[in-house]
Design an enzyme around this catalytic site. Structure first.
Site, PDB file in Angstrom:
ATOM      1  N   GLU A  29       0.825  -1.201   0.000  1.00 11.95           N
ATOM      2  CA  GLU A  29       0.000   0.000   0.000  1.00 11.95           C
ATOM      3  C   GLU A  29       0.867   1.262   0.000  1.00 11.95           C
ATOM      4  O   GLU A  29       1.704   1.437   0.880  1.00 11.95           O
ATOM      5  CB  GLU A  29      -0.910  -0.012   1.238  1.00 11.95           C
ATOM      6  CG  GLU A  29      -1.851  -1.203   1.275  1.00 11.95           C
ATOM      7  CD  GLU A  29      -2.404  -1.485   2.662  1.00 11.95           C
ATOM      8  OE1 GLU A  29      -2.223  -0.621   3.558  1.00 11.95           O
ATOM      9  OE2 GLU A  29      -2.992  -2.561   2.870  1.00 11.95           O
ATOM     10  N   LEU A  58      -5.930  -1.466  -0.400  1.00 16.34           N
ATOM     11  CA  LEU A  58      -5.804  -1.626   1.045  1.00 16.34           C
ATOM     12  C   LEU A  58      -6.432  -2.975   1.414  1.00 16.34           C
ATOM     13  O   LEU A  58      -7.600  -3.061   1.786  1.00 16.34           O
ATOM     14  CB  LEU A  58      -6.513  -0.473   1.765  1.00 16.34           C
ATOM     15  CG  LEU A  58      -6.138  -0.196   3.218  1.00 16.34           C
ATOM     16  CD1 LEU A  58      -6.580   1.206   3.610  1.00 16.34           C
ATOM     17  CD2 LEU A  58      -6.755  -1.210   4.168  1.00 16.34           C
ATOM     18  N   GLU A  60      -4.606  -6.459   3.018  1.00 19.45           N
ATOM     19  CA  GLU A  60      -3.431  -7.258   3.362  1.00 19.45           C
ATOM     20  C   GLU A  60      -3.580  -8.721   2.975  1.00 19.45           C
ATOM     21  O   GLU A  60      -2.620  -9.368   2.531  1.00 19.45           O
ATOM     22  CB  GLU A  60      -3.120  -7.120   4.850  1.00 19.45           C
ATOM     23  CG  GLU A  60      -2.518  -5.789   5.260  1.00 19.45           C
ATOM     24  CD  GLU A  60      -3.530  -4.657   5.327  1.00 19.45           C
ATOM     25  OE1 GLU A  60      -3.122  -3.480   5.394  1.00 19.45           O
ATOM     26  OE2 GLU A  60      -4.748  -4.962   5.328  1.00 19.45           O
ATOM     27  N   GLN A  82       2.085  -2.053   5.910  1.00 20.05           N
ATOM     28  CA  GLN A  82       2.344  -0.656   6.256  1.00 20.05           C
ATOM     29  C   GLN A  82       2.714  -0.457   7.723  1.00 20.05           C
ATOM     30  O   GLN A  82       3.638   0.290   8.050  1.00 20.05           O
ATOM     31  CB  GLN A  82       1.118   0.185   5.900  1.00 20.05           C
ATOM     32  CG  GLN A  82       1.398   1.643   5.701  1.00 20.05           C
ATOM     33  CD  GLN A  82       0.219   2.342   5.052  1.00 20.05           C
ATOM     34  OE1 GLN A  82      -0.809   2.538   5.693  1.00 20.05           O
ATOM     35  NE2 GLN A  82       0.355   2.705   3.791  1.00 20.05           N
ATOM     36  N   GLY A  85       0.466  -3.690  13.155  1.00 17.77           N
ATOM     37  CA  GLY A  85      -0.885  -4.094  13.505  1.00 17.77           C
ATOM     38  C   GLY A  85      -1.800  -4.302  12.323  1.00 17.77           C
ATOM     39  O   GLY A  85      -2.906  -4.828  12.478  1.00 17.77           O
ATOM     40  N   HIS A 129      -0.067   0.399  15.476  1.00 19.81           N
ATOM     41  CA  HIS A 129       1.029   1.106  14.834  1.00 19.81           C
ATOM     42  C   HIS A 129       2.342   0.931  15.606  1.00 19.81           C
ATOM     43  O   HIS A 129       3.381   1.414  15.158  1.00 19.81           O
ATOM     44  CB  HIS A 129       0.738   2.611  14.736  1.00 19.81           C
ATOM     45  CG  HIS A 129      -0.452   2.956  13.909  1.00 19.81           C
ATOM     46  ND1 HIS A 129      -1.739   2.760  14.354  1.00 19.81           N
ATOM     47  CD2 HIS A 129      -0.564   3.471  12.667  1.00 19.81           C
ATOM     48  CE1 HIS A 129      -2.599   3.151  13.422  1.00 19.81           C
ATOM     49  NE2 HIS A 129      -1.909   3.600  12.390  1.00 19.81           N
TER      50      HIS A 129
END
Length: 324
Positions: A29, A58, A60, A82, A85, A129
């Site tokens: 992404e 977007l 995964e 990206q 998490g 994150h």
């Protein structure tokens, strides 16, 4: 020899792989025109085109599934997740398909997929994150898992991962992306699945990996001021684990701390502590101690420093070791 940040070293390693193998390609992404959230792939789409540096939707699970299909057709795809998490929508594909395809086919099929995952905290962000999910993947046989802690390793390990015929997850310590170091682009690379003693010592051993290697080295320097000689081992590979290097260090020092950002409960440190107790029990002068995160969701940014293992926590653990 040149000085690079870890981020630049990964970029250079990816570039070299794209240049040397026309079957290698990148997908993720915002990795193309934007160059990735952390700009790791900056400039690669411009130089190699949209067929080899692919901006994905977007999704995964779709990214990993697409990589598996491409690998079965002879390509060597590198997927970027990206943030740590964000990997969980793709977790099923990774653990039930990617990890098992070679064994399921009795070795007739290989799936040389690399999954890059920025992980760990220390960037002032929140859950999804700043997490460290490496133990979840290490529990799945069929995956190789590595994590560089310096620019030299970052440059070479990403290339070695791409060349490997097994699926490899590369956990990249995102808060260290801007850490600079010397990179020798001509020196033969170390085995990516072997640990490395990065500081010699004889009173205690600290085993760390990824983002906590600089913390372990700083703690060892601080302990030296109190007269303690602390050896630091950079694990480098989480699966497989180079237990021989760890055991050799413990047999020399007699004391061991294992540290990682992930929660100590169910973490990689527990496996290392157990193996050391089995193989080097008579060499131990004290119990093996673990220093890691708490068993809780990753906290908000203003208190993350209380959650993350730091120099003070490692020095406290060393003090406990030396009471025995």
């Amino acid at each position: 020899m040149t000085t690079m940040t870890i981020a630049k070293a990964i970029n250079a390693g990816l570039r070299r792989s794209l240049e040397s193998d026309e079957k290698s390609l990148l997908i993720g992404e915002d990795i193309g025109r934007l160059g990735g959230v952390y700009r790791i792939t900056d400039g690669l789409m411009a130089d190699f085109g949209t067929r080899r540096v692919i901006d994905s939707p977007l999704a995964e699970s779709g990214i990993i599934g697409t990589c598996i299909g491409m690998a079965l057709r002879g390509y060597r795809p590198v997927a970027e997740i990206q943030f740590d998490g964000f990997v969980f929508p793709g977790f099923n594909q990774i653990t039930t398909q990617l990890a098992k395809m070679r064994a399921r086919s009795e070795g007739r099929l290989t799936v040389p997929v690399v999954v890059r995952i920025p992980y760990g905290g220390g960037i002032g962000s929140i859950e999804h994150h700043s997490e460290s999910p490496e133990a979840l993947f290490a529990h799945t046989a069929g995956l190789r898992i590595i994590t560089p802690s310096n620019a030299q390793d970052a440059y070479w390990m990403i290339q070695q991962a791409i060349e490997c015929d097994d699926p490899v997850i590369v956990f990249e310590p995102k808060r260290r992306y801007w850490l600079k170091g010397e990179v020798d682009t001509e020196r033969p690379a170390l085995d990516p699945f072997k640990a490395q003693v990065v500081r010699e010592g004889h009173h205690a051993t600290i085993v760390a990996y990824g983002p906590l290697v600089p913390v372990a080295l700083a703690a060892a320097d601080a302990a030296e001021e109190d007269g303690y000689s602390v050896e630091v081992v950079d694990l480098r590979s989480i699966s497989p684990i180079d237990f021989d290097t760890v055991i050799a260090s413990v047999e020399k020092t007699g004391r061991l701390i294992v540290t990682h950002e992930a929660p100590t409960f169910g973490g990689i440190g527990g496996e290392i502590a157990s193996r050391v107790s089995e193989r080097a029990f008579l060499s131990l002068e004290a119990p093996v101690l673990r220093v890691g995160g708490f068993h809780m969701p990753y906290p908000v940014a203003k208190v993350e420093e209380d959650y993350l293992p730091g120099i003070d926590k490692l020095l406290e653990a060393l003090d406990r070791l030396f009471t025995y």
